[in-house]
Design a protein around this motif. Structure first.
Motif, short mmCIF file in Angstrom:
data_model
loop_
_atom_site.label_atom_id
_atom_site.label_comp_id
_atom_site.label_asym_id
_atom_site.label_seq_id
_atom_site.Cartn_x
_atom_site.Cartn_y
_atom_site.Cartn_z
N MET A 199 74.06 56.61 37.51
CA MET A 199 73.78 56.68 36.14
C MET A 199 73.93 57.70 35.32
O MET A 199 74.44 57.60 34.44
CB MET A 199 72.36 55.75 36.24
CG MET A 199 71.66 55.60 34.56
SD MET A 199 70.15 55.15 34.76
CE MET A 199 69.01 56.51 35.11
N ILE A 200 73.35 59.03 35.64
CA ILE A 200 73.65 59.89 34.60
C ILE A 200 75.31 60.08 34.32
O ILE A 200 75.91 59.98 33.43
CB ILE A 200 73.34 61.56 35.14
CG1 ILE A 200 71.37 61.73 35.52
CG2 ILE A 200 73.55 62.35 34.17
CD1 ILE A 200 70.71 62.28 35.84
N ARG A 201 75.77 60.19 35.96
CA ARG A 201 77.11 60.61 35.34
C ARG A 201 78.03 59.07 34.68
O ARG A 201 79.01 59.98 34.12
CB ARG A 201 77.94 60.36 36.75
CG ARG A 201 77.72 61.43 37.62
CD ARG A 201 79.07 62.55 38.61
NE ARG A 201 78.39 63.82 38.88
CZ ARG A 201 77.77 64.28 39.64
NH1 ARG A 201 77.87 62.89 40.64
NH2 ARG A 201 77.84 65.63 39.76
N TRP A 202 77.60 58.35 35.06
CA TRP A 202 78.51 57.09 34.62
C TRP A 202 77.83 56.96 32.71
O TRP A 202 79.01 56.93 31.42
CB TRP A 202 77.67 56.00 34.94
CG TRP A 202 78.35 54.25 34.16
CD1 TRP A 202 79.66 54.59 33.86
CD2 TRP A 202 77.93 53.05 34.69
NE1 TRP A 202 80.23 53.43 33.40
CE2 TRP A 202 79.08 52.56 34.25
CE3 TRP A 202 77.00 52.78 35.74
CZ2 TRP A 202 79.23 50.70 34.51
CZ3 TRP A 202 76.96 51.54 35.84
CH2 TRP A 202 78.12 50.48 35.59
N ARG A 203 76.74 57.81 32.11
CA ARG A 203 76.06 57.65 30.90
C ARG A 203 77.17 58.93 30.39
O ARG A 203 77.14 58.63 29.45
CB ARG A 203 74.29 57.72 30.95
CG ARG A 203 73.60 56.53 30.38
CD ARG A 203 72.03 56.64 30.68
NE ARG A 203 71.97 57.94 30.19
CZ ARG A 203 70.40 57.51 29.50
NH1 ARG A 203 69.15 56.73 30.62
NH2 ARG A 203 69.90 57.90 28.68
N LYS A 204 76.77 59.67 30.68
CA LYS A 204 77.67 61.01 30.70
C LYS A 204 79.27 60.86 30.22
O LYS A 204 79.07 61.52 29.09
CB LYS A 204 77.54 62.24 31.09
CG LYS A 204 76.60 62.67 31.46
CD LYS A 204 76.65 64.29 32.00
CE LYS A 204 77.44 65.45 31.74
NZ LYS A 204 76.53 66.75 31.54
N LEU A 205 79.70 59.93 31.26
CA LEU A 205 80.82 60.04 30.71
C LEU A 205 81.70 58.69 29.62
O LEU A 205 82.45 58.70 30.05
CB LEU A 205 82.06 60.03 32.35
CG LEU A 205 82.12 60.90 32.78
CD1 LEU A 205 82.38 60.99 34.07
CD2 LEU A 205 82.45 62.31 31.69
#
Lengths: 330, 330
Positions: free
Chosen positions: A315-321
């Protein structure tokens, strides 16, 4: 032959072991540590401890049993308070009684009360009382106490720099140097005895690091930063852990580049149930930083935790990118 | 001979159902299977592969495989996966594809339930049920069996209710004793079942969805989305329309297939897929009764060529987490 003192590898061990060890050794005693937490230790603890206790207490019982027959003394101080006007969990305050009345055939228990609620000078009084078991020379005890404090300060510095207790005690650094563009910074808030016992936490910290995550813990925050954040609360916290947990969580919230917060709680922990909720409310109200609660219990299968951790990191990676429109879940 | 159509396979091995989905290059579902795991995921997977082989082997070429669900590691071992993904990410990816702009995903499966909040096309927050599986598909299954009603008709009963009775939804044991009590005092089956649907929804919204903002469009997926009684109870409680995707029961597998396609497009390596015939391999199962708690679960060990491939059958998860090497999350 030197007297042997057994220290169970649980609860406040992670914060105070270097202090205790140095103190006993300066007084000529030999310190023996229980083995790292294992299924056997956990099972022995679960079997002997009262059913309603939290997992960390059960684990502690297992560690005590692990030392039976190996030592002259067991060191289980009555920790009432480690800071001014603040308490520790009542179960920890009553720990020596609980142990004595639950487990049989124990060696002599050093259960001196450590209560710094009114004054930190009580610490020396407690040390003196403990030291009397090994020396009748008050100068010697004072010297040992001073050296122990030095070890304690050194330990705190190491924790603050991000070295984990396991690495400090084994003198092996497992720190990785992650590739910069994939690195995430995640705050992991929880009791030291949950986070740093890799059996109890199911290797959570190691798993995070494997995923190129820099871990930030309460121990890595300046006491002054914690206190500054704590002042913003309407009412001061009752527990030492509560102040440090809420204070550091708020501090992490305001820190640039923090990618997420994980709160690790023990199932059935009274302190956690309050503190976790306070932390969650404040995080949800004041930010949109990803937040997750992971609950540890003896039955929580590893697969359940892995799924949550994995999904959280995704979720974090997806949100960040998202802004650069690169799917990160693949 | 016609050229085989390039396709991607997604497998979701859940506690209750094992689902397989084959998609083409345009993300269209060309085949979907919903099979009961029946406690034997390997058999379920072999059955699924056999069915797919008969239908598709001469028509399609599998270019990538993704696995998800609580049996995702096992599926990866047996089928040969290119990517192993958690259920949260898989469900989110699938829902996004079917309902672009989806903001809330309600998912209730056999043993767990989830809520996923999406904002601007990315997972923003999520929660999974904690220690208790009350209110999930397997509990509904059990109640349907106890009341002698096919699970497929459960929802229809609920919709016929005039005055639903209040059933405790927080705990499956309490819910069942409440249901029995109401049945003995003469309430109709319809009212009891409707009351149960409302209780499950109340429990879901109060626990999982606590402090989460449920915004439209709301998608409901997972096996339980087939239950029109639960759907109606959700719509009543939330006061909004809920979308049930066409492939609601296999969304996890669909998501895994989409993720596999994305992964393969990003790289140039060939698929790890062992082929449709792989399921013909022999696997030996051994079962052991676990005496660690009153559940007395039958733990099953799976061997192939003398190696332990996996263990499962335990409710708490402590055996299933033993058989595999520690998993890298993310």
């Amino acid at each position: 032959m030197p007297k042997t003192v057994g220290i169970p590898r649980g609860l406040f061990f992670y914060e105070y072991y270097p202090l205790w060890k140095r103190f006993f050794e300066e007084l000529g005693a030999q310190v023996i540590l229980s083995e790292p937490t294992s299924k056997q230790i956990l099972d022995a603890g679960v079997k002997s401890c009262v059913d309603e206790a939290c997992l960390p207490l059960k684990v502690f019982h297992g560690h005590v049993l692990n030392l039976v027959g190996k030592v002259d003394y067991l060191f289980i101080p009555r920790l009432t308070s480690v800071s001014k006007n603040e308490y520790i969990c009542p179960k920890i305050g009553g720990l020596p009684d609980m142990i004595k009345h639950t487990l049989q055939g124990l060696p002599r228990i050093i259960d001196t009360e450590i209560n710094l609620r009114k004054s930190s000078s009580n610490a020396y009084k407690a040390a003196y009382e403990i030291g009397m078991n090994f020396s009748s020379n008050s100068t010697e005890i004072r010297k040992a106490y001073k050296k122990a404090l030095q070890s304690h300060e050194a330990h705190k510095e190491k924790l603050k720099s991000g070295i984990l207790p396991d690495e400090i005690f084994s003198k092996k650094s497992a720190r990785i140097h992650p590739k910069k563009e994939l690195t995430l910074d995640i705050a992991v808030i929880g009791h030291a005895y949950n986070l740093f016992d890799s059996y109890v936490s199911m290797e959570m910290l190691a798993k995070l690091r494997k995923n190129n995550i820099n871990i930030h813990t309460i121990d890595m925050v300046d006491e002054s930063d914690i206190n500054q954040m704590h002042k913003a609360l309407r009412k001061r916290m009752f527990w030492n852990f509560g102040r440090r947990a809420v204070g550091s969580a708020l501090h992490f919230l305001g820190r640039e580049g923090m990618d997420g917060v994980i709160y690790v709680m023990s199932f059935g922990c009274g302190v956690d149930s309050f503190v976790c909720d306070m932390v969650e409310r404040r995080i949800r109200q004041n930010s949109d930083i990803p937040f997750i609660v992971l609950t540890l219990d003896e039955h929580s299968g590893e697969a359940g935790m892995d799924t949550r951790l994995e999904a959280f990191i995704d979720m974090i990676r997806w949100r960040k990118l998202n802004e650069s429109n690169i799917p990160a879940y693949g | 001979m016609l050229e085989k159509q390039p396709c991607y396979l997604g497998i979701d091995v859940g506690s209750v159902s094992t689902n397989l989905v084959v998609i083409d290059e345009k993300d269209h579902v060309i085949e979907k299977l919903y099979l009961r795991t029946g406690g034997q995921p390997i058999n379920a997977m072999r059955d699924g592969m056999k069915i797919l082989a008969e239908k598709l082997d001469d028509k399609v070429r599998i270019k990538g495989v993704g696995t998800t669900g609580s049996g995702r590691q096992l599926a990866s071992v047996i089928i040969g996966a290119d990517i192993v993904k958690n259920e949260i990410t898989s469900h989110a990816v699938a829902a996004q594809k079917v309902i672009p702009g989806v903001k809330t995903i309600l998912e209730i499966g056999g043993q767990d339930s989830k809520i996923i909040i999406l904002r601007n096309g990315v997972v923003y927050d999520f929660a999974m049920n904690t220690v208790c599986a009350a209110g999930t598909g397997s509990f509904l299954d059990r109640q349907a069996a106890r009341l002698n009603i096919p699970i497929s008709e459960f929802g229809a009963y609920a919709l016929r209710s005039q005055t639903p009775v209040r059933i405790a939804g927080r705990c499956a044991v309490f819910a069942e004793s409440d249901m029995i009590h109401k049945q003995q005092t003469g309430h109709t089956l319809e009212d009891i079942i409707s009351g149960l649907c409302e209780a499950l929804v109340r429990n879901y919204l109060n626990n999982l969805a606590k402090s989460k903002e449920i915004k439209e469009p709301v998608v409901f997926q997972g096996g339980v989305a087939a239950n029109i009684g639960i759907v109606a109870a959700f719509e009543k409680a939330l006061g909004i329309k809920i979308v049930i995707p066409e492939y609601h029961d296999v969304m996890g597998a669909y998501g895994a297939a989409l993720i596999a396609k994305e992964k393969m497009a990003a790289g140039s390596s060939p698929t790890n897929f062992y082929g449709f015939q792989t399921a013909d391999n022999e696997y030996q199962a051994k079962s052991v009764e676990c005496h660690d708690c009153s559940n007395l679960c039958e733990v099953i060990e799976i061997y192939s060529n003398g190696d332990v491939l996996a263990r499962w059958g335990d409710r708490c998860g402590k055996w299933s987490s033993l058989g595999k090497a520690s998993e890298v999350v993310g």
